[in-house]
Design a protein around this motif. Sequence first.
Motif, PDB file in Angstrom:
ATOM      1  N   ILE A  71     -49.603 -12.558   0.286  1.00 22.60           N
ATOM      2  CA  ILE A  71     -49.645 -11.914  -1.035  1.00 22.60           C
ATOM      3  C   ILE A  71     -49.227 -10.453  -0.883  1.00 22.60           C
ATOM      4  N   GLN A  72     -48.333  -9.982  -1.744  1.00 28.29           N
ATOM      5  CA  GLN A  72     -47.940  -8.562  -1.751  1.00 28.29           C
ATOM      6  C   GLN A  72     -48.678  -7.928  -2.933  1.00 28.29           C
ATOM      7  N   VAL A  73     -49.849  -7.334  -2.650  1.00 27.79           N
ATOM      8  CA  VAL A  73     -50.768  -6.900  -3.714  1.00 27.79           C
ATOM      9  C   VAL A  73     -50.098  -5.931  -4.699  1.00 27.79           C
ATOM     10  N   GLU A  74     -49.453  -4.904  -4.155  1.00 26.58           N
ATOM     11  CA  GLU A  74     -48.852  -3.887  -5.039  1.00 26.58           C
ATOM     12  C   GLU A  74     -47.788  -4.494  -5.954  1.00 26.58           C
ATOM     13  N   LEU A  75     -46.945  -5.337  -5.361  1.00 23.05           N
ATOM     14  CA  LEU A  75     -45.876  -5.975  -6.137  1.00 23.05           C
ATOM     15  C   LEU A  75     -46.469  -6.829  -7.254  1.00 23.05           C
ATOM     16  N   GLU A  76     -47.499  -7.604  -6.924  1.00 23.93           N
ATOM     17  CA  GLU A  76     -48.101  -8.485  -7.931  1.00 23.93           C
ATOM     18  C   GLU A  76     -48.734  -7.677  -9.063  1.00 23.93           C
ATOM     19  N   LEU A  77     -49.422  -6.572  -8.691  1.00 17.46           N
ATOM     20  CA  LEU A  77     -50.040  -5.712  -9.717  1.00 17.46           C
ATOM     21  C   LEU A  77     -48.984  -5.158 -10.662  1.00 17.46           C
ATOM     22  N   THR A  78     -47.873  -4.697 -10.072  1.00 16.14           N
ATOM     23  CA  THR A  78     -46.798  -4.124 -10.890  1.00 16.14           C
ATOM     24  C   THR A  78     -46.212  -5.172 -11.825  1.00 16.14           C
ATOM     25  N   LEU A  79     -45.976  -6.388 -11.285  1.00 14.56           N
ATOM     26  CA  LEU A  79     -45.420  -7.458 -12.131  1.00 14.56           C
ATOM     27  C   LEU A  79     -46.368  -7.755 -13.297  1.00 14.56           C
ATOM     28  N   GLU A  80     -47.695  -7.785 -13.002  1.00 18.38           N
ATOM     29  CA  GLU A  80     -48.685  -8.062 -14.051  1.00 18.38           C
ATOM     30  C   GLU A  80     -48.664  -6.963 -15.106  1.00 18.38           C
ATOM     31  N   GLN A  81     -48.662  -5.707 -14.616  1.00 20.41           N
ATOM     32  CA  GLN A  81     -48.677  -4.572 -15.554  1.00 20.41           C
ATOM     33  C   GLN A  81     -47.443  -4.581 -16.450  1.00 20.41           C
ATOM     34  N   ARG A  82     -46.317  -5.033 -15.913  1.00 26.49           N
ATOM     35  CA  ARG A  82     -45.070  -5.038 -16.704  1.00 26.49           C
ATOM     36  C   ARG A  82     -44.881  -6.334 -17.501  1.00 26.49           C
ATOM     37  N   GLY A  83     -45.879  -7.183 -17.452  1.00 24.97           N
ATOM     38  CA  GLY A  83     -45.824  -8.429 -18.233  1.00 24.97           C
ATOM     39  C   GLY A  83     -44.836  -9.445 -17.686  1.00 24.97           C
ATOM     40  N   LYS A  84     -44.471  -9.311 -16.410  1.00 28.39           N
ATOM     41  CA  LYS A  84     -43.523 -10.271 -15.820  1.00 28.39           C
ATOM     42  C   LYS A  84     -44.300 -11.475 -15.279  1.00 28.39           C
ATOM     43  N   ALA A  86     -43.815 -14.775 -15.566  1.00 29.53           N
ATOM     44  CA  ALA A  86     -43.077 -15.881 -14.942  1.00 29.53           C
ATOM     45  C   ALA A  86     -42.775 -15.554 -13.480  1.00 29.53           C
ATOM     46  N   GLU A  87     -42.330 -14.323 -13.214  1.00 34.23           N
ATOM     47  CA  GLU A  87     -42.010 -13.911 -11.837  1.00 34.23           C
ATOM     48  C   GLU A  87     -43.275 -13.941 -10.969  1.00 34.23           C
ATOM     49  N   PHE A  88     -44.387 -13.445 -11.541  1.00 36.73           N
ATOM     50  CA  PHE A  88     -45.662 -13.424 -10.823  1.00 36.73           C
ATOM     51  C   PHE A  88     -46.071 -14.854 -10.439  1.00 36.73           C
ATOM     52  N   GLU A  89     -45.996 -15.752 -11.410  1.00 35.63           N
ATOM     53  CA  GLU A  89     -46.424 -17.135 -11.149  1.00 35.63           C
ATOM     54  C   GLU A  89     -45.496 -17.839 -10.157  1.00 35.63           C
ATOM     55  N   ALA A  90     -44.186 -17.518 -10.241  1.00 38.03           N
ATOM     56  CA  ALA A  90     -43.241 -18.138  -9.300  1.00 38.03           C
ATOM     57  C   ALA A  90     -43.565 -17.705  -7.865  1.00 38.03           C
ATOM     58  N   LEU A  91     -43.914 -16.428  -7.684  1.00 40.42           N
ATOM     59  CA  LEU A  91     -44.264 -15.947  -6.340  1.00 40.42           C
ATOM     60  C   LEU A  91     -45.488 -16.679  -5.821  1.00 40.42           C
ATOM     61  N   ARG A  92     -46.479 -16.839  -6.675  1.00 40.30           N
ATOM     62  CA  ARG A  92     -47.722 -17.514  -6.267  1.00 40.30           C
ATOM     63  C   ARG A  92     -47.466 -18.983  -5.893  1.00 40.30           C
ATOM     64  N   ARG A  93     -46.562 -19.633  -6.653  1.00 38.08           N
ATOM     65  CA  ARG A  93     -46.259 -21.052  -6.397  1.00 38.08           C
ATOM     66  C   ARG A  93     -45.664 -21.261  -5.009  1.00 38.08           C
ATOM     67  N   ASP A  94     -44.890 -20.268  -4.540  1.00 36.72           N
ATOM     68  CA  ASP A  94     -44.214 -20.394  -3.244  1.00 36.72           C
ATOM     69  C   ASP A  94     -45.164 -20.258  -2.054  1.00 36.72           C
ATOM     70  N   LEU A  95     -46.343 -19.694  -2.299  1.00 35.65           N
ATOM     71  CA  LEU A  95     -47.256 -19.389  -1.184  1.00 35.65           C
ATOM     72  C   LEU A  95     -48.008 -20.626  -0.699  1.00 35.65           C
ATOM     73  N   PRO A  96     -48.170 -20.748   0.623  1.00 33.45           N
ATOM     74  CA  PRO A  96     -49.114 -21.760   1.103  1.00 33.45           C
ATOM     75  C   PRO A  96     -50.534 -21.324   0.720  1.00 33.45           C
ATOM     76  N   SER A  97     -51.468 -22.274   0.609  1.00 32.16           N
ATOM     77  CA  SER A  97     -52.853 -21.898   0.308  1.00 32.16           C
ATOM     78  C   SER A  97     -53.443 -21.161   1.505  1.00 32.16           C
ATOM     79  N   PRO A  98     -54.502 -20.355   1.287  1.00 30.65           N
ATOM     80  CA  PRO A  98     -55.102 -19.636   2.415  1.00 30.65           C
ATOM     81  C   PRO A  98     -55.497 -20.599   3.543  1.00 30.65           C
ATOM     82  N   GLY A  99     -55.161 -20.231   4.769  1.00 30.81           N
ATOM     83  CA  GLY A  99     -55.536 -21.054   5.923  1.00 30.81           C
ATOM     84  C   GLY A  99     -54.610 -22.226   6.177  1.00 30.81           C
TER      85      GLY A  99
END
Length: 296
Positions: A71-84, A86-99
């Motif tokens: 997770i890139q915390v700063e990037l995700e916060l910025t995307l959320e603040q800017r109302g992006k 779809a981009e935020f959710e796409a990034l999350r979808r690509d991530l493996p689950s923790p562990g």
Amino acid sequence: MNRPVRKAVFPVAGLGTRFLPATKAMPKEMLTVVDRPLIQYVVDEAREAGIEHFVFVTGRNKSVIEDHFDIQVELELTLEQRGKTAEFEALRRDLPSPGQHSFTRQQAPLGLGHAVWCARELIGDEPFALLLPDVLIQAPRGCLAQMMDAYATAGGNIIAVEEIPADKTSSYGVVDVGEGDGQTFEINGMVEKPAPGTAPSNLIITGRYILQPEIFTLLAEQRTGAGGEIQITDAMIELLKNQRFTGVRFEGRTFDCGSKPGFLIANVAYALERTDIAPDFLDELKRIITSNGGRP
Ligand code: UTP
């Protein structure tokens, strides 16, 4: 009942010399096809096939791959603040689950077989998938998922193979075809880079494998083969003396993204599949081709 294939190995420790200087400070596996790094495509393919744990064998300059799957915390916060959203959710979808993912390091690039051997502790005593990230396979159903179907019936070791012109086989690992229905068949033998005219078939080994853990015992011998490297094909040839190997002629188109032409063509093919890009891209492509009379 065949033991389930839960884990996959992604060797990402090569030097990528064919792409220098692009790969001087960046791993080859982070080169992008359209807007996704190569490694993301193969991780997605593994996930589609039901893989639960992703093992990356990294080398120098590979920390960026770890960052990509974090997770890139700063990037995700910025995307959320800017109302992006779809981009935020796409990034999350690509991530493996923790562990769900692990990293180990190949301290020196001694060959693909050596990279796989470096994953032995993380894999343990169970069958595993091996996917080469510089081979992309565009298919209606992922290549590894197709191989899992064959594994459910045949068990043992499974290798994806594809047909190429007979005069090109001397650059690849080639299989000797045994009994089967043409799509799925028993492998009687394998040969790495056969001399011209001596290949047992024109079906080559294509960068996707399901292997039994006994391969690690053979890789531990650390015998060097072609190019002075520890080769996975040499260990498979040994394993074939005691275990069954099945070849699968998968449905799909392969792109060798370890070579410049293959990588460039992959970009064209994947862009043409994208409804957001294809129309303008195709127009421009046609213009380039016609403006020089179709000649290079
Ligand atoms: P390649 O031989 O295509 O990759 O290995 P390379 O050596 O990085 O590339 P060139 O030939 O110098 O351009 C296929 C896969 O195996 C990995 C590579 O990262 C690539 O994904 N590999 C190869 C390792 O992890 N370790 C190695 O020692 C060799």
